[in-house]
Design a protein around this motif. Structure first.
Motif, PDB file in Angstrom:
ATOM      1  N   GLU A 108     -11.982  51.628  33.785  1.00  0.00           N
ATOM      2  CA  GLU A 108     -10.899  51.551  32.790  1.00  0.00           C
ATOM      3  C   GLU A 108      -9.626  50.991  33.423  1.00  0.00           C
ATOM      4  N   ASN A 109      -9.359  51.344  34.681  1.00  0.00           N
ATOM      5  CA  ASN A 109      -8.202  50.789  35.388  1.00  0.00           C
ATOM      6  C   ASN A 109      -8.328  49.264  35.513  1.00  0.00           C
ATOM      7  N   LEU A 110      -9.531  48.807  35.798  1.00  0.00           N
ATOM      8  CA  LEU A 110      -9.766  47.367  35.912  1.00  0.00           C
ATOM      9  C   LEU A 110      -9.494  46.671  34.587  1.00  0.00           C
ATOM     10  N   ASP A 111      -9.987  47.235  33.508  1.00  0.00           N
ATOM     11  CA  ASP A 111      -9.776  46.636  32.186  1.00  0.00           C
ATOM     12  C   ASP A 111      -8.297  46.571  31.845  1.00  0.00           C
ATOM     13  N   THR A 112      -7.571  47.630  32.168  1.00  0.00           N
ATOM     14  CA  THR A 112      -6.138  47.659  31.867  1.00  0.00           C
ATOM     15  C   THR A 112      -5.387  46.615  32.692  1.00  0.00           C
ATOM     16  N   PHE A 113      -5.758  46.488  33.959  1.00  0.00           N
ATOM     17  CA  PHE A 113      -5.124  45.474  34.809  1.00  0.00           C
ATOM     18  C   PHE A 113      -5.369  44.070  34.263  1.00  0.00           C
ATOM     19  N   LEU A 114      -6.591  43.786  33.852  1.00  0.00           N
ATOM     20  CA  LEU A 114      -6.919  42.452  33.344  1.00  0.00           C
ATOM     21  C   LEU A 114      -6.093  42.103  32.107  1.00  0.00           C
ATOM     22  N   GLU A 115      -5.746  43.101  31.311  1.00  0.00           N
ATOM     23  CA  GLU A 115      -4.968  42.857  30.088  1.00  0.00           C
ATOM     24  C   GLU A 115      -3.463  42.852  30.331  1.00  0.00           C
ATOM     25  N   SER A 116      -3.020  43.342  31.479  1.00  0.00           N
ATOM     26  CA  SER A 116      -1.583  43.493  31.731  1.00  0.00           C
ATOM     27  C   SER A 116      -0.938  42.180  32.144  1.00  0.00           C
ATOM     28  N   GLN A 117       0.371  42.102  31.971  1.00  0.00           N
ATOM     29  CA  GLN A 117       1.152  40.940  32.382  1.00  0.00           C
ATOM     30  C   GLN A 117       1.609  41.057  33.830  1.00  0.00           C
ATOM     31  N   GLU A 118       1.812  42.296  34.295  1.00  0.00           N
ATOM     32  CA  GLU A 118       2.221  42.556  35.664  1.00  0.00           C
ATOM     33  C   GLU A 118       1.407  43.726  36.205  1.00  0.00           C
ATOM     34  N   GLY A 119       1.375  43.842  37.526  1.00  0.00           N
ATOM     35  CA  GLY A 119       0.689  44.976  38.126  1.00  0.00           C
ATOM     36  C   GLY A 119      -0.046  44.586  39.391  1.00  0.00           C
ATOM     37  N   CYS A 120      -0.471  45.603  40.127  1.00  0.00           N
ATOM     38  CA  CYS A 120      -1.211  45.397  41.372  1.00  0.00           C
ATOM     39  C   CYS A 120      -2.539  46.130  41.285  1.00  0.00           C
ATOM     40  N   LEU A 121      -3.635  45.398  41.418  1.00  0.00           N
ATOM     41  CA  LEU A 121      -4.959  46.010  41.463  1.00  0.00           C
ATOM     42  C   LEU A 121      -5.285  46.307  42.927  1.00  0.00           C
ATOM     43  N   ILE A 122      -5.372  47.590  43.259  1.00  0.00           N
ATOM     44  CA  ILE A 122      -5.674  48.010  44.626  1.00  0.00           C
ATOM     45  C   ILE A 122      -7.179  48.263  44.731  1.00  0.00           C
ATOM     46  N   THR A 123      -7.824  47.507  45.606  1.00  0.00           N
ATOM     47  CA  THR A 123      -9.268  47.618  45.751  1.00  0.00           C
ATOM     48  C   THR A 123      -9.647  47.249  47.179  1.00  0.00           C
ATOM     49  N   ARG A 124     -10.933  47.131  47.435  1.00  0.00           N
ATOM     50  CA  ARG A 124     -11.441  46.651  48.720  1.00  0.00           C
ATOM     51  C   ARG A 124     -12.192  45.353  48.484  1.00  0.00           C
ATOM     52  N   TYR A 125     -12.195  44.509  49.489  1.00  0.00           N
ATOM     53  CA  TYR A 125     -12.813  43.210  49.255  1.00  0.00           C
ATOM     54  C   TYR A 125     -14.311  43.339  48.968  1.00  0.00           C
ATOM     55  N   GLN A 126     -14.937  44.433  49.441  1.00  0.00           N
ATOM     56  CA  GLN A 126     -16.362  44.635  49.148  1.00  0.00           C
ATOM     57  C   GLN A 126     -16.606  44.769  47.649  1.00  0.00           C
ATOM     58  N   HIS A 127     -15.608  45.305  46.917  1.00  0.00           N
ATOM     59  CA  HIS A 127     -15.747  45.446  45.465  1.00  0.00           C
ATOM     60  C   HIS A 127     -15.459  44.131  44.736  1.00  0.00           C
ATOM     61  N   ALA A 128     -14.753  43.215  45.397  1.00  0.00           N
ATOM     62  CA  ALA A 128     -14.298  41.990  44.726  1.00  0.00           C
ATOM     63  C   ALA A 128     -15.141  40.770  45.085  1.00  0.00           C
ATOM     64  N   ARG A 129     -16.256  40.959  45.766  1.00  0.00           N
ATOM     65  CA  ARG A 129     -17.107  39.833  46.127  1.00  0.00           C
ATOM     66  C   ARG A 129     -17.530  39.054  44.889  1.00  0.00           C
ATOM     67  N   GLY A 130     -17.501  37.721  45.018  1.00  0.00           N
ATOM     68  CA  GLY A 130     -17.941  36.874  43.920  1.00  0.00           C
ATOM     69  C   GLY A 130     -16.883  36.555  42.886  1.00  0.00           C
ATOM     70  N   THR A 131     -15.653  37.048  43.087  1.00  0.00           N
ATOM     71  CA  THR A 131     -14.588  36.798  42.109  1.00  0.00           C
ATOM     72  C   THR A 131     -13.583  35.790  42.649  1.00  0.00           C
ATOM     73  N   GLU A 132     -12.649  35.399  41.803  1.00  0.00           N
ATOM     74  CA  GLU A 132     -11.538  34.556  42.229  1.00  0.00           C
ATOM     75  C   GLU A 132     -10.266  35.080  41.583  1.00  0.00           C
ATOM     76  N   CYS A 133      -9.139  34.936  42.283  1.00  0.00           N
ATOM     77  CA  CYS A 133      -7.878  35.420  41.733  1.00  0.00           C
ATOM     78  C   CYS A 133      -6.746  34.480  42.111  1.00  0.00           C
ATOM     79  N   THR A 134      -5.619  34.614  41.406  1.00  0.00           N
ATOM     80  CA  THR A 134      -4.486  33.717  41.624  1.00  0.00           C
ATOM     81  C   THR A 134      -3.667  34.126  42.833  1.00  0.00           C
ATOM     82  N   THR A 135      -3.262  35.389  42.889  1.00  0.00           N
ATOM     83  CA  THR A 135      -2.423  35.886  43.984  1.00  0.00           C
ATOM     84  C   THR A 135      -3.124  37.039  44.678  1.00  0.00           C
ATOM     85  N   LEU A 136      -3.209  36.973  45.996  1.00  0.00           N
ATOM     86  CA  LEU A 136      -3.954  37.951  46.771  1.00  0.00           C
ATOM     87  C   LEU A 136      -3.141  38.429  47.967  1.00  0.00           C
ATOM     88  N   LEU A 137      -3.052  39.745  48.115  1.00  0.00           N
ATOM     89  CA  LEU A 137      -2.445  40.381  49.277  1.00  0.00           C
ATOM     90  C   LEU A 137      -3.557  41.061  50.060  1.00  0.00           C
TER      91      LEU A 137
END
Length: 564
Positions: free
Chosen positions: A368-397
């Motif tokens: 649910e946190n992921l869904d909310t982040f995807l719909e938001s205009q601002e925010g920081c999704l805190i995760t691990r790169y193991q969970h984000a394999r296979g994706t692409e994003c605009t800004t990455l820290l």
């Protein structure tokens, strides 16, 4: 000739004489046009360089976190793009990738029952896979899409959640299966060890039992070790023998399976050589720092240089990190490590001071946190790169440089590294005395090399000698390319005499010449006294005696770059 569609270039179509050299030249001109336009615009400091880069790379309508699938409806998936249709299209768009890669067009428009698509991060594999899938769905064919990504710590990959929704938009003729879902249906329990073997041991049997004719597999062979290649070939061989199925398989970049053996099994191979959904700056930076042996070609927009931050023990480390990200974007993804040195409380406090809401995707139930982040205009999704394999994003820290490869998230236009392992060593540029410039900093920091090139331009350095000690000199060459400046001639690794160096200088009367330090160590005094051109000395150690020997010759200009 360029107005002809790529369909005319396929083996079964009409035959036209084509000068391959000319086509190669056109490809490079296209890439150069994108790079030079972007470079020029960024030099004028536009109001939003991240969005501008994103628009030219993957399109302004593309999600800030996605799976490499185009958001623009564009033409029908069964339509071959024409040259005239590319105007205004991003480099990494479906139309651009299909037009400039004949192999991809063949993969998309020919009806091969056994297809393998192979390429590096950002080459457009998933985009083309999805285009092929859409063309079948439009023809009312029934399709199955399988993600071969296994969960990390039982948390479903972010890729799985987003791709499932994208496929649902295509209607009822397509079904999605995850690796974990297949194991569940086949009665296989994923333990803590040999998880990949457990999945691939039942994959072929699962596919054999499916009623659908067309089967798509993405991220195939991601984490199997080299010793498991034969096991994986057993899986592909079994699948190739299944009657009545069309298999379209996208290999994960890490999958080092023997392609020639796949051909022997009856698969058609489409290899994508061009990086078109990563910026050149980020892809080349990663290739240099990681020591990647990838033979892919960067044919894309230039983009912003990665930002590198050190000094994790400093009081303002997290403040500087968050400030750097938020300068250009207030919606971003952050990878955190499994390490005690990372201070989660300080990081979140700094985000809170700037009004940045946090969304965690770290455990089962965080969907649910992921869904909310995807719909938001601002925010920081805190995760691990193991969970984000296979994706692409605009800004990455990214906290901790060695914990991931920046190429893992394609489409990134603003990349910030916060290195937890390095002391604060800000870049400094000094001129202790006339004719001697000292530049210091961290060897991974792009600012070190941009400062060097700035000084070269300031001093009007056109002909020079580079003496280097370590492999990260590649970042200097990347910076020269970014500025549109010629790179120096790299003299082959060997021991050289004064006579050899004299010959090299006579043969190369313009631009730079590069030597590794050990190959000319006995000639340093002579170079300082007789080369009569500026000398750039790049090292990651304290070679005081070398510096002294060169400077005793009173060279016209001596620039030392000393990095940690």
């Amino acid at each position: 000739m360029l107005r002809k569609s790529l369909e005319d270039l396929l083996p079964n179509g009409p035959k036209y004489e084509i000068d391959e050299t000319y086509l190669t030249l056109v490809k490079w001109l296209m890439a150069s046009a994108h790079c030079s336009k972007l470079g020029a615009s960024l030099s004028l400091t536009p109001s939003d360089p991240v969005n501008e880069t994103k628009a030219k790379l993957v399109g302004s309508n593309t999600s800030d976190l996605g799976v490499g699938v185009s958001e623009d409806p564009g033409p029908s998936s069964s339509t071959v793009p024409q040259f005239s249709s590319l105007k205004g299209k991003p480099v990494g768009s479906q139309e651009s990738i299909l037009f400039w890669n004949k192999d991809q067009a063949q993969f998309l428009f020919q009806d091969n029952p056994r297809c393998i698509i192979k390429g590096d991060y950002g080459s457009g594999k998933t985009l083309v896979l999805f285009a092929k899938l859409k063309s079948l769905v439009e023809k009312k064919r029934k399709v199955v899409f399988i993600s071969c990504l296994l969960p990390y710590a039982d948390v479903p990959p972010i890729y799985e959640s987003i791709m499932r929704k994208k496929l649902k938009e295509l209607g009822d003729n397509i079904r999605f299966y995850s690796a974990m879902g297949i194991c569940s249906e086949m009665g296989v329990r994923l333990g803590n060890t040999d998880r990949e073997k457990s999945f691939y041991s039942v994959l072929a049997k699962f596919i054999q039992n499916l009623p659908e004719e067309f089967i798509f597999l993405d991220e195939f062979g991601e984490t199997l070790d080299s010793k498991d290649k034969e096991d994986l070939l057993g899986v592909t061989g079994y699948m190739a023998g299944i009657e009545g199925k069309h298999l379209i398989i996208s290999l994960h970049p890490r999958c080092n399976i023997d392609v020639s053996k796949l051909k022997d099994q009856g698969y058609e191979i489409s290899e994508l050589k061009y990086i078109m959904r990563n910026t050149a700056s980020i892809w080349k930076y990663d290739k240099s720092v990681s020591g990647s042996a990838s033979d892919s070609l960067s044919s894309t927009v230039l983009g912003l240089q990665p930002v590198y931050i050190v000094g994790s023990e400093d009081m303002d480390f997290y403040s500087r990190t968050v400030e750097e990200v938020c300068k250009k974007r207030k919606k971003f993804v952050c990878f955190i490590p499994d390490r005690y040195i990372y201070d989660d409380n300080q990081f979140k406090a700094e985000l809170g001071r700037r009004g940045i809401e946090t969304f965690e995707y770290l455990k089962v139930g965080d969907e649910e946190n992921l869904d909310t982040f995807l719909e938001s205009q601002e925010g920081c999704l805190i995760t691990r790169y193991q969970h984000a394999r296979g994706t692409e994003c605009t800004t990455l820290l990214v906290f901790e440089r060695n914990d991931m490869e920046p190429r893992l998230l394609r489409g990134t236009t603003h990349l910030v590294f916060a290195d937890l392992d390095r002391d604060n060593n800000p870049v400094s540029v000094e001129e202790p005395e006339p004719g001697y410039i000292l530049i210091q900093g961290n060897k991974h920091d792009p600012v070190v090399y941009s400062s060097l090139v700035d000084k070269m331009l300031e001093k009007k350095v056109e002909r020079y000698i580079v003496i280097y000690e370590y492999s990260f000199v590649q970042l200097f060459l990347i910076e020269l390319e970014r500025r549109g400046l010629p790179t120096p001639v790299k003299i082959p690794r060997a021991m050289y005499s004064v006579e050899d160096i004299t010959t090299h200088l006579q043969e190369n009367r313009s631009g730079g010449i590069m030597y590794q330090r050990w190959g000319i160590e006995d000639c340093l005094e002579w170079i300082g006294a007789n080369s009569k051109i500026p000398i750039i000395y790049i090292d990651d150690r304290d070679f005081v005696e070398d510096v002294k020997r060169i400077r005793e010759g009173n060279p016209t200009l001596f620039i030392r770059v000393n990095v940690q």
